[in-house]
Design a protein around this motif. Structure first.
Motif, short mmCIF file in Angstrom:
data_model
loop_
_atom_site.label_atom_id
_atom_site.label_comp_id
_atom_site.label_asym_id
_atom_site.label_seq_id
_atom_site.Cartn_x
_atom_site.Cartn_y
_atom_site.Cartn_z
N ARG A 9 0.83 -1.20 0.00
CA ARG A 9 0.00 0.00 0.00
C ARG A 9 0.87 1.25 0.00
O ARG A 9 0.50 2.28 -0.57
N TYR A 33 -5.27 -2.73 -16.12
CA TYR A 33 -4.76 -1.40 -16.44
C TYR A 33 -3.91 -0.88 -15.29
O TYR A 33 -4.22 -1.13 -14.13
N TYR A 35 -2.44 2.87 -13.80
CA TYR A 35 -2.55 4.32 -13.87
C TYR A 35 -1.60 4.95 -12.86
O TYR A 35 -1.25 4.33 -11.85
N GLN A 37 -1.44 8.49 -10.46
CA GLN A 37 -2.23 9.63 -10.00
C GLN A 37 -1.39 10.49 -9.07
O GLN A 37 -0.87 9.99 -8.06
N GLY A 42 -6.48 13.67 -11.93
CA GLY A 42 -7.12 12.41 -12.23
C GLY A 42 -6.09 11.35 -12.59
O GLY A 42 -4.93 11.67 -12.87
N PRO A 43 -6.48 10.09 -12.58
CA PRO A 43 -5.55 9.03 -12.96
C PRO A 43 -5.09 9.20 -14.41
O PRO A 43 -5.90 9.50 -15.29
N MET A 89 0.68 8.07 -6.61
CA MET A 89 -0.11 6.87 -6.32
C MET A 89 -0.21 6.07 -7.61
O MET A 89 -0.56 6.63 -8.66
N LEU A 91 -2.16 3.17 -9.43
CA LEU A 91 -3.44 2.47 -9.33
C LEU A 91 -3.52 1.37 -10.37
O LEU A 91 -3.09 1.54 -11.50
N GLN A 101 -14.30 -0.35 -15.17
CA GLN A 101 -13.08 -0.80 -14.49
C GLN A 101 -13.27 -0.75 -12.99
O GLN A 101 -13.88 0.17 -12.45
N PHE A 103 -11.16 -0.63 -9.46
CA PHE A 103 -9.86 -0.18 -9.02
C PHE A 103 -9.44 -0.79 -7.68
O PHE A 103 -10.29 -1.02 -6.80
N GLY A 104 -8.14 -1.00 -7.54
CA GLY A 104 -7.57 -1.29 -6.24
C GLY A 104 -7.34 0.00 -5.47
O GLY A 104 -7.59 1.10 -5.99
N ASP A 105 -6.85 -0.12 -4.23
CA ASP A 105 -6.63 1.06 -3.40
C ASP A 105 -5.28 1.72 -3.65
O ASP A 105 -4.94 2.70 -3.01
#
Lengths: 112, 115
Positions: A9, A33, A35, A37, A42-43, A89, A91, A101, A103-105
């Motif tokens: 994390r 995917y 990303y 951020q 935004g991502p 971050m 993602l 989609q 998303f994970g944390d």
């Protein structure tokens, strides 16, 4: 919970070190995917896998970045020779064809 | 090329009042449109989508969005805001003519619901 899982994390590392992040998608999703951020944004799309094939890479993904998805299951994102600007971050998301989609944390990367 | 604009960085609304978060888009083909919400230190959660059909789309947690093709807009709405709705909201678009599911996200709007 069968959502998208990301590990770790949080990651704190010194500039110049290599880091690797892992993403475990929802099991029935064949699309994955990555990303990036940054704060207040935004991502931004980095790369996309359909099963084990990496079908698209953003220009944001420099040569220091590499992503894999062996056997079309989990995926890893590696950053070599980290720089201050890599702090963000990261993602991961997964989906089935035509579906939203999930998303994970995320993994928060901090470069010292 | 696809693009998404969210003209407001910040929206403040009193609890119980209706809320609107604005989104405009640009795609070359038919748009697939999405709204996501993000709470601090969490990933994005899907709220709703428009692919085709009725221009008014209902989603999670009482949110809805109205697709307006002539104005290329997809504004998010809720009739009565809750303090717990305070979060970051992202509009996203995918070009329906492409075979990939690549989605472009807007810059986000921070919603604050004031008790």
């Amino acid at each position: 919970d069968t959502g998208v899982s990301q590990d770790p994390r949080h990651k704190i590392t010194k500039r110049g070190q290599n880091v690797t992040f892992r993403c475990d998608p929802i099991s029935e999703h064949n699309r994955l995917y990555w990303y990036r951020q940054t704060l207040g944004q935004g991502p931004e799309f980095l790369t996309y896998f359909q099963n084990e094939a990496q079908l698209e890479k953003s220009r944001l993904l420099s040569d220091r970045f590499s992503a894999e998805r062996p056997k079309g299951s989990f995926s890893t994102l590696e950053i070599q020779r980290t720089e201050q600007g890599d702090s963000a971050m990261y993602l991961c998301a997964s989906s089935s064809r035509g579906q939203p989609q999930h998303f994970g944390d995320g993994t928060r990367l901090s470069i010292l | 090329a696809q693009s998404v604009a969210q003209p407001e960085d910040q929206v403040n609304v009193a609890e119980g009042n209706p809320l609107t978060v604005k989104c405009t888009y640009s795609v070359s083909g038919n748009p697939y449109l999405f709204w996501y919400v993000q709470y601090p230190n969490r990933g994005l959660q899907f709220l709703l989508k428009y692919i085709t059909g009725d221009n008014l789309v209902k989603g999670s947690y009482g949110f809805e969005a109205e697709f307006n093709k002539s104005q290329t807009s997809f504004h998010l709405k809720k009739p009565s805001a809750l303090v717990s709705d305070s979060a970051l909201y992202f509009c996203a678009v995918r070009d329906g003519e492409t075979s990939y599911d690549k989605v472009i996200f807007g810059p986000g709007t921070s919603l604050s619901v004031i008790p």
